[in-house]
Design an enzyme around this catalytic site. Sequence first.
Site, PDB file in Angstrom:
ATOM      1  N   ASP A 147       0.815  -1.209   0.000  1.00  0.00           N
ATOM      2  CA  ASP A 147       0.000   0.000   0.000  1.00  0.00           C
ATOM      3  C   ASP A 147       0.859   1.275   0.000  1.00  0.00           C
ATOM      4  O   ASP A 147       0.711   2.123   0.864  1.00  0.00           O
ATOM      5  CB  ASP A 147      -0.906  -0.067   1.250  1.00  0.00           C
ATOM      6  CG  ASP A 147      -1.829   1.126   1.374  1.00  0.00           C
ATOM      7  OD1 ASP A 147      -2.310   1.612   0.340  1.00  0.00           O
ATOM      8  OD2 ASP A 147      -2.052   1.573   2.519  1.00  0.00           O
TER       9      ASP A 147
ATOM     10  N   TYR B 101      -6.828  -3.459  12.420  1.00  0.00           N
ATOM     11  CA  TYR B 101      -7.545  -2.222  12.070  1.00  0.00           C
ATOM     12  C   TYR B 101      -9.012  -2.344  12.456  1.00  0.00           C
ATOM     13  O   TYR B 101      -9.900  -2.217  11.619  1.00  0.00           O
ATOM     14  CB  TYR B 101      -7.373  -1.936  10.564  1.00  0.00           C
ATOM     15  CG  TYR B 101      -5.982  -1.419  10.262  1.00  0.00           C
ATOM     16  CD1 TYR B 101      -5.709  -0.060  10.328  1.00  0.00           C
ATOM     17  CD2 TYR B 101      -4.951  -2.286   9.946  1.00  0.00           C
ATOM     18  CE1 TYR B 101      -4.432   0.430  10.079  1.00  0.00           C
ATOM     19  CE2 TYR B 101      -3.674  -1.807   9.702  1.00  0.00           C
ATOM     20  CZ  TYR B 101      -3.418  -0.447   9.768  1.00  0.00           C
ATOM     21  OH  TYR B 101      -2.155   0.049   9.532  1.00  0.00           O
TER      22      TYR B 101
ATOM     23  N   GLU C  68       0.798  -2.043  14.184  1.00  0.00           N
ATOM     24  CA  GLU C  68       0.042  -1.060  13.389  1.00  0.00           C
ATOM     25  C   GLU C  68      -1.367  -0.961  13.948  1.00  0.00           C
ATOM     26  O   GLU C  68      -1.945  -1.983  14.341  1.00  0.00           O
ATOM     27  CB  GLU C  68      -0.101  -1.487  11.916  1.00  0.00           C
ATOM     28  CG  GLU C  68       1.115  -1.265  11.073  1.00  0.00           C
ATOM     29  CD  GLU C  68       0.914  -1.678   9.605  1.00  0.00           C
ATOM     30  OE1 GLU C  68      -0.225  -1.613   9.092  1.00  0.00           O
ATOM     31  OE2 GLU C  68       1.915  -2.073   8.990  1.00  0.00           O
TER      32      GLU C  68
HETATM   33  C1  GCB Z   1      -1.493  -2.399   6.664  1.00  0.00           C
HETATM   34  C2  GCB Z   1      -0.192  -2.334   5.962  1.00  0.00           C
HETATM   35  C3  GCB Z   1       0.194  -0.913   5.574  1.00  0.00           C
HETATM   36  C4  GCB Z   1      -1.034  -0.183   5.042  1.00  0.00           C
HETATM   37  C5  GCB Z   1      -2.071  -0.115   6.143  1.00  0.00           C
HETATM   38  C6  GCB Z   1      -3.366   0.565   5.681  1.00  0.00           C
HETATM   39  O1  GCB Z   1      -1.811  -3.364   7.301  1.00  0.00           O
HETATM   40  O2  GCB Z   1       0.859  -2.946   6.678  1.00  0.00           O
HETATM   41  O3  GCB Z   1       1.211  -0.978   4.617  1.00  0.00           O
HETATM   42  O4  GCB Z   1      -0.743   1.074   4.547  1.00  0.00           O
HETATM   43  O5  GCB Z   1      -2.389  -1.397   6.567  1.00  0.00           O
HETATM   44  O6  GCB Z   1      -3.532   1.755   5.881  1.00  0.00           O
HETATM   45  O7  GCB Z   1      -4.186  -0.127   5.107  1.00  0.00           O
END
Ligand code: GCB
Length: 643
Positions: free
Chosen positions: A207, A504, A540
């Site tokens: 991404d 997320y 993350e």
């Molecule tokens: C992730 C990735 C990262 C993306 C992020 C997103 O899991 O590791 O490279 O930019 O999510 O914002 O979707």
Amino acid sequence: MLRGSAGAWAVLGPLLWGCGLSLLQGGMLYPRESRSRERKELDGLWSFRADFSDNRRQGFEQQWYRAPLRESGPTLDMPVPSSFNDVGQDGQLRSFVGWVWYEREITLPQRWTEDLGTRVVLRIGSAHYYAIVWVNGVHVLEHEGGHLPFEADISKLVQSGPLSSCRITIAINNTLSPHTLPPGTILYKTDPSMYPKGYFVQNTKFDFFNYAGLHRAVLLYTTPTTYIDDITVTTDMDQDIGLVNYQIIVQGSDHFQVDVSLLDEEGKVMAEGAGAEGQLQVPSAHLWWPYLMHEHPAYLYSLEVKLTAQTAVGPVSDFYTLPVGIRTVAVTESQFLINGKPFYFRGVNKHEDADIRGKGFDWPLLVKDFNLLRWLGANAFRTSHYPYAEEVLQLCDRYGIVVIDESPGVGIVLAESFSNVSLQHHLEVMEEMIRRDKNHPAVVMWSLANEPASFLKPAGYYFKTLIAHTKALDPSRPVTFVTNTNYEADLGAPYVDVICVNSYYSWYHDYGHMEVIQLQLATQFENWYKAYQKPMIQSEYGADAIEGFHEDPPLMFSEEYQKGLLQQYHVVLDQKRQEYVVGELIWNFADFMTNQSPVRMIGNRKGIFTRQRQPKSAAFLLRERYWKLANETRIYRYGRGQT
Ligand code: GCB
């Protein structure tokens, strides 16, 4: 990877895994000036041409490297370092896939071309992705991989005649395949009713925008012909005595003497030694501590190495000074220890990314980023998703910003990308990365990959082998990879030292439902810990926010939603950090460019700073949190006015 060693690797590689040996030829010391070394940076304008021919091979067919580039067609001015994509007005160049050609003509100092006791080296900090280099039309080297330096001794070429000028040509191809790191695929679109003949696109599973070009410094430096080729330093503590183990590799002669001295920050000699290998002992050593953990963080000694040798042209000396931080790193079932004290990573994930220059190295941007990190009270970042410039790590050493150093193993999701061909390349990349970064005290852990499809069957062997090899090359640091695979399905997790998980919640699912975050996050941590009893990092988490969009009650993409989501995560992080969670890294430090897509509004907007490094509301929230956490974990009191 330097081409030429590949054949040997195929035969010897498996035999060498696990015994700490590297098949890379030569060291990759950062080029520093010294009494015996000079450097000449080739930053500035280079001549440039993208090969738009159908097969992208016109440059090779017409041998553009044989004569000045301007003689084979029109050229553009291209700044170095910079990505080539965003500096022009040509949309086709922005998204170009294939070979581009860079060229620079330079004048060399007379001594470099006449003194046969001088070794002249051409060093390229980063060329994304595959590079071929010619000097005065002669092929000197090839390199695969866009984020690590490579170099060639070009003395013979520049010292062979009356020439004082030298023409450097570099052809770079940004095409990614299932076996490159990161991987990618080329997709040919063959429906003639929809696409012109030969139409293709590059697909990637990561991404961020696949910026390309000469991203870091290209430079020439000199050494004597007998020279210090590599230095490896590891450190330890025995009570209050700092132990500095060193190993020095010399090239050019078998008859030499090596002397080393370790100087403190005042320039006082604290220890001395002789011989290419040994241990220095520093009584009452100042340890290298992370930012805000100690009243004098990031203490750096200087290891001065002096080589003297007898050669055919007479006695030769070479000098190299390496900054050294004395610190230890260890992992228990639930803690990450630096100098024996529990360390909590409070930090960010970054990208090398900015307006216009793309991934091109830029000092003002770098200094701004470090000022922002310290303003935040952050003490760590991950080099998501590839090794960053060496100057970045040097600043981390100087400021006490701890680094999880990540390889370009991002987007490994196709079965083909777990094949032996891919694995072998990944092993070599780890060798290059460790060779370059091994001496940075700031680097405390290697990350091999980001979000690989670690549930696929070959992933178990892949990560077992890769981790064993990484540990054999550097037994002093823990190893991880960053996962988003379910804890029950992850075949690589058994081999890592620290479990790093990306999630997320209420962003990519349960959109808009921040009320489910606490339950889902607690379940995530508990499941993983029950399965592995290893320290965990939330590597993350985050939400997109468009600066200036306000919605209360919070709606997705507003600054309030980003802030609210982080707050929900923090509730659970505050509980679990009392147990086994050892860190939290926000996604992302700043907004960054991605491929165009209906789910990306001019890039990824999960930054807590904009791409121009201005704060969104979430930056103030994190700042408050990080300073509070810093105050809890500080092991020495600060003097007045320092917080
Ligand atoms: C992730 C990735 C990262 C993306 C992020 C997103 O899991 O590791 O490279 O930019 O999510 O914002 O979707």
